[in-house]
Structures are given as C-alpha cells and as structure tokens.
Design a protein around this motif. Structure first.
Motif, PDB file in Angstrom:
ATOM      1  N   VAL A  36       0.843  -1.202   0.000  1.00 53.51           N
ATOM      2  CA  VAL A  36       0.000   0.000   0.000  1.00 53.51           C
ATOM      3  C   VAL A  36       0.876   1.249   0.000  1.00 53.51           C
ATOM      4  CG1 VAL A  36      -1.698   1.315   1.312  1.00 53.51           C
ATOM      5  CG2 VAL A  36      -1.948  -1.166   1.097  1.00 53.51           C
ATOM      6  N   GLU A  37       1.904   1.259   0.809  1.00 55.28           N
ATOM      7  CA  GLU A  37       2.767   2.429   0.884  1.00 55.28           C
ATOM      8  C   GLU A  37       3.502   2.655  -0.440  1.00 55.28           C
ATOM      9  OE1 GLU A  37       4.433   5.813   2.354  1.00 55.28           O
ATOM     10  OE2 GLU A  37       2.840   4.581   3.243  1.00 55.28           O
ATOM     11  N   ALA A  38       4.005   1.590  -1.046  1.00 54.71           N
ATOM     12  CA  ALA A  38       4.737   1.717  -2.302  1.00 54.71           C
ATOM     13  C   ALA A  38       3.849   2.241  -3.428  1.00 54.71           C
ATOM     14  CB  ALA A  38       5.345   0.369  -2.699  1.00 54.71           C
ATOM     15  N   MET A  39       2.541   1.959  -3.364  1.00 50.02           N
ATOM     16  CA  MET A  39       1.633   2.386  -4.427  1.00 50.02           C
ATOM     17  C   MET A  39       0.916   3.700  -4.111  1.00 50.02           C
ATOM     18  SD  MET A  39       0.154  -1.192  -6.002  1.00 50.02           S
ATOM     19  CE  MET A  39      -0.408  -0.334  -7.484  1.00 50.02           C
ATOM     20  N   MET A 163      -6.129 -13.927  -4.639  1.00 52.44           N
ATOM     21  CA  MET A 163      -5.083 -13.509  -5.565  1.00 52.44           C
ATOM     22  C   MET A 163      -3.747 -13.452  -4.832  1.00 52.44           C
ATOM     23  SD  MET A 163      -5.532  -9.384  -5.850  1.00 52.44           S
ATOM     24  CE  MET A 163      -4.088  -9.364  -6.897  1.00 52.44           C
ATOM     25  N   TRP A 164      -2.682 -13.134  -5.580  1.00 55.24           N
ATOM     26  CA  TRP A 164      -1.359 -12.978  -4.974  1.00 55.24           C
ATOM     27  C   TRP A 164      -0.567 -11.896  -5.696  1.00 55.24           C
ATOM     28  CZ3 TRP A 164       2.280 -13.811  -8.705  1.00 55.24           C
ATOM     29  CH2 TRP A 164       1.975 -14.715  -9.736  1.00 55.24           C
ATOM     30  N   TYR A 165       0.430 -11.354  -4.987  1.00 56.20           N
ATOM     31  CA  TYR A 165       1.370 -10.378  -5.530  1.00 56.20           C
ATOM     32  C   TYR A 165       2.796 -10.865  -5.271  1.00 56.20           C
ATOM     33  CZ  TYR A 165      -2.498  -6.930  -4.980  1.00 56.20           C
ATOM     34  OH  TYR A 165      -3.684  -6.254  -5.007  1.00 56.20           O
ATOM     35  N   ARG A 166       3.701 -10.538  -6.189  1.00 51.26           N
ATOM     36  CA  ARG A 166       5.134 -10.639  -5.941  1.00 51.26           C
ATOM     37  C   ARG A 166       5.654  -9.219  -5.759  1.00 51.26           C
ATOM     38  NH1 ARG A 166       7.159 -15.788  -4.848  1.00 51.26           N
ATOM     39  NH2 ARG A 166       6.283 -17.306  -6.311  1.00 51.26           N
ATOM     40  N   LEU A 167       6.371  -8.977  -4.672  1.00 54.60           N
ATOM     41  CA  LEU A 167       6.851  -7.643  -4.352  1.00 54.60           C
ATOM     42  C   LEU A 167       8.371  -7.589  -4.403  1.00 54.60           C
ATOM     43  CD1 LEU A 167       4.629  -6.909  -1.203  1.00 54.60           C
ATOM     44  CD2 LEU A 167       4.039  -6.627  -3.628  1.00 54.60           C
ATOM     45  N   ASN A 168       8.904  -6.437  -4.822  1.00 53.41           N
ATOM     46  CA  ASN A 168      10.347  -6.250  -4.738  1.00 53.41           C
ATOM     47  C   ASN A 168      10.703  -5.742  -3.338  1.00 53.41           C
ATOM     48  OD1 ASN A 168       9.780  -3.484  -4.691  1.00 53.41           O
ATOM     49  ND2 ASN A 168      10.398  -3.133  -6.811  1.00 53.41           N
ATOM     50  N   THR A 169      11.977  -5.420  -3.118  1.00 52.13           N
ATOM     51  CA  THR A 169      12.409  -5.046  -1.778  1.00 52.13           C
ATOM     52  C   THR A 169      11.807  -3.721  -1.310  1.00 52.13           C
ATOM     53  OG1 THR A 169      14.402  -4.031  -2.718  1.00 52.13           O
ATOM     54  CG2 THR A 169      14.572  -6.317  -1.943  1.00 52.13           C
ATOM     55  N   GLY A 171       8.642  -3.039  -1.811  1.00 53.85           N
ATOM     56  CA  GLY A 171       7.220  -3.281  -1.646  1.00 53.85           C
ATOM     57  C   GLY A 171       6.414  -3.078  -2.908  1.00 53.85           C
ATOM     58  N   GLU A 172       7.073  -2.748  -4.020  1.00 49.16           N
ATOM     59  CA  GLU A 172       6.367  -2.533  -5.286  1.00 49.16           C
ATOM     60  C   GLU A 172       5.986  -3.865  -5.923  1.00 49.16           C
ATOM     61  OE1 GLU A 172       8.789   1.497  -6.629  1.00 49.16           O
ATOM     62  OE2 GLU A 172       9.487  -0.472  -7.249  1.00 49.16           O
ATOM     63  N   VAL A 197      -1.845   8.354  -6.224  1.00 43.11           N
ATOM     64  CA  VAL A 197      -1.350   6.990  -6.079  1.00 43.11           C
ATOM     65  C   VAL A 197      -0.279   6.724  -7.141  1.00 43.11           C
ATOM     66  CG1 VAL A 197      -3.599   6.287  -5.209  1.00 43.11           C
ATOM     67  CG2 VAL A 197      -3.044   5.859  -7.603  1.00 43.11           C
ATOM     68  N   ARG A 198       0.294   5.529  -7.100  1.00 40.49           N
ATOM     69  CA  ARG A 198       1.292   5.121  -8.082  1.00 40.49           C
ATOM     70  C   ARG A 198       0.819   3.836  -8.743  1.00 40.49           C
ATOM     71  NH1 ARG A 198       6.465   3.890  -5.902  1.00 40.49           N
ATOM     72  NH2 ARG A 198       7.477   4.709  -7.764  1.00 40.49           N
ATOM     73  N   LEU A 199       0.882   3.805 -10.095  1.00 41.10           N
ATOM     74  CA  LEU A 199       0.409   2.651 -10.856  1.00 41.10           C
ATOM     75  C   LEU A 199       1.468   2.240 -11.878  1.00 41.10           C
ATOM     76  CD1 LEU A 199      -3.285   3.769 -11.581  1.00 41.10           C
ATOM     77  CD2 LEU A 199      -2.487   2.194  -9.805  1.00 41.10           C
ATOM     78  N   PRO A 200       1.445   0.966 -12.337  1.00 39.76           N
ATOM     79  CA  PRO A 200       2.416   0.501 -13.325  1.00 39.76           C
ATOM     80  C   PRO A 200       2.233   1.185 -14.680  1.00 39.76           C
ATOM     81  CG  PRO A 200       1.440  -1.356 -12.161  1.00 39.76           C
ATOM     82  CD  PRO A 200       0.629  -0.143 -11.816  1.00 39.76           C
ATOM     83  N   ILE A 201       3.334   1.355 -15.408  1.00 42.14           N
ATOM     84  CA  ILE A 201       3.279   1.996 -16.722  1.00 42.14           C
ATOM     85  C   ILE A 201       3.057   0.976 -17.840  1.00 42.14           C
ATOM     86  CG2 ILE A 201       4.662   3.944 -15.973  1.00 42.14           C
ATOM     87  CD1 ILE A 201       7.066   2.671 -17.327  1.00 42.14           C
ATOM     88  N   TRP A 202       3.190  -0.311 -17.549  1.00 50.45           N
ATOM     89  CA  TRP A 202       2.856  -1.337 -18.535  1.00 50.45           C
ATOM     90  C   TRP A 202       2.557  -2.640 -17.814  1.00 50.45           C
ATOM     91  CZ3 TRP A 202       6.061  -5.463 -18.016  1.00 50.45           C
ATOM     92  CH2 TRP A 202       7.395  -5.252 -17.649  1.00 50.45           C
TER      93      TRP A 202
END
Length: 231
Positions: A36-39, A163-169, A171-172, A197-202
């Motif tokens: 949540v914080e990363a996004m 559902m699931w997410y894979r996060l980097n270090t 938290g993204e 907020v922050r969202l993916p570009i692709w």
C-alpha cells in the motif's frame, strides 16, 4: 595452544547469537502495508472510489493493437470497457451489479449472458489495484498472508485464495496472479498518477498473450463519469 573444545564452543556461541539476532521474515500484514505504501499510501487510496486506465493493448489473435479505456468503481461492482482501433474495432461493454450489456463492430447491442457477467465480476473482485484499496481501508473481505516463495496472498473469509502479488524489496508489485494460479501478469515500474497513487506503466501476461503499453491511469474520489447504461 587453545583447547579445541574452547574454540568450537566459541564458534557455537557466535552462530547462536547470529541466529537469534537475525530478522524474522515479514508477516502478511507487513507485506500488505509495504504494498500500500509503495503504491501511494493508505491515505490516497482511502479517498479513491473510481479508477480509469487508458492503454494500448496487444493480443496475438487480433488484427493489430487497439486503444482500450477501462473505467471501474473501486467500492461497487461497476465497470466499463471500451476498445477502438484503426483496423475497425468498436467494442464496448459494461457491467453494473449483476447485469451487463455489450455492443461491437460484429454484433448488435444486447445483454450479456449470466456467464459473461460473472466472468467480469470475478475479474473485478481480483483486480490488483482495487485490492490495494481494500487493504488500505481494512476491508474484512480480504486477509493478507505470506505464501510460497514469500509472495503476498489475499484470502477470502471462507479461506479460499483470491489472488497474490510478488513484491520487490521496496514493496512494489512486479507480478500478480488470480486464485492459486502459478502464472499471472508481470507489472512494469510504478509512476505517480492523478489522485495521488502510483500505478504501473505497462503490464503483460507471463505467456505473452496480452501486453498493455503506455498505461495512463488515475484514481478519483467518485465513480468515473461514463455512460454505465446502454448507449
């Protein structure tokens, strides 16, 4: 010469001390907070009730790319998809609650079948950005946990995996999947968008059957202002 038992004992004590001081792996709640914080942070997501994303989509079984505009409500089952292309695509569909309609360049305006509506409702339930908001507002309908390989999994009240997410270090999220599927969608880097907020570009499916580029998203404090009913 030092006694070998003293040396070995010192090594054992050092190893024990190192193990005791090692950081415990993060909990599901901690991973969810990082996501949540990363996004963009919980405050921004709590204010969001609508989402709009425009992008160019590529699918191997179509004649070429098409421009897609997605509008959804984040707090109610309400969504609209519109696809347009230079090669003739003119497709629109919308679902509100348990009913939907669709029209395209090859079919007249008409209602969606119950199976088609359910497919879109299932997609909406597991939408990766909508579920970031659910975590931000503390929705009791999802519980975070740590899954295989340290991924963040969201579980329904009945114990089934949503559902699931894979996060980097940081938290993204760099990938997500629906249910217990082992494959899913890869997400590009995040950028700040209107709404705070922050969202993916692709994004792209892991098997390459879908690619979305030039994604421009925004969140808003109310539902998107689009035609939800039949045109």
């Amino acid at each position: 010469m030092l006694d070998r038992r003293i040396i070995l004992g010192g090594i054992f004590v050092a190893m024990s001390a190192g193990g005791a001081g090692a950081a415990d792996p993060p909990s599901g709640e901690a991973l969810a907070a990082r996501l949540v914080e990363a996004m963009g942070g919980a405050a921004a997501w709590r204010k969001a009730r609508g989402l709009r994303i425009a992008a160019t989509h590529y699918e191997p079984d179509l004649a070429g790319p098409y421009d897609n505009v997605l509008a959804i409500a984040l707090d109610s089952p309400r969504m609209r998809f519109e696809g347009r292309s230079a090669w003739g695509m003119r497709r629109t569909r919308a679902v509100v609650g348990d009913r939907g309609w669709r029209v395209s360049e090859v079919s007249a305006l008409g209602p969606m079948t119950p199976q088609q509506v359910k497919g879109d409702l299932d997609w909406w339930e597991a939408h990766p950005y909508r579920n970031v908001r659910r975590l931000a507002v503390g929705d009791p309908g999802v519980t975070p946990r740590v899954g295989a390989g340290g991924r963040l999994e969201l579980v329904r009240p009945d114990g089934s995996q949503l559902m699931w997410y894979r996060l980097n270090t940081q938290g993204e999220p760099f990938a997500f999947g629906v249910g217990e599927a082992t494959t899913g969608t890869v997400l590009g880097p995040l950028e700040a968008v209107p709404g705070g907020v922050r969202l993916p570009i692709w994004s792209t499916r892991m098997d390459g059957t879908f690619r979305g580029s030039g994604q421009k998203g925004q969140v808003m404090p109310d539902w998107p202002q689009v035609d939800w009913e039949k045109p």
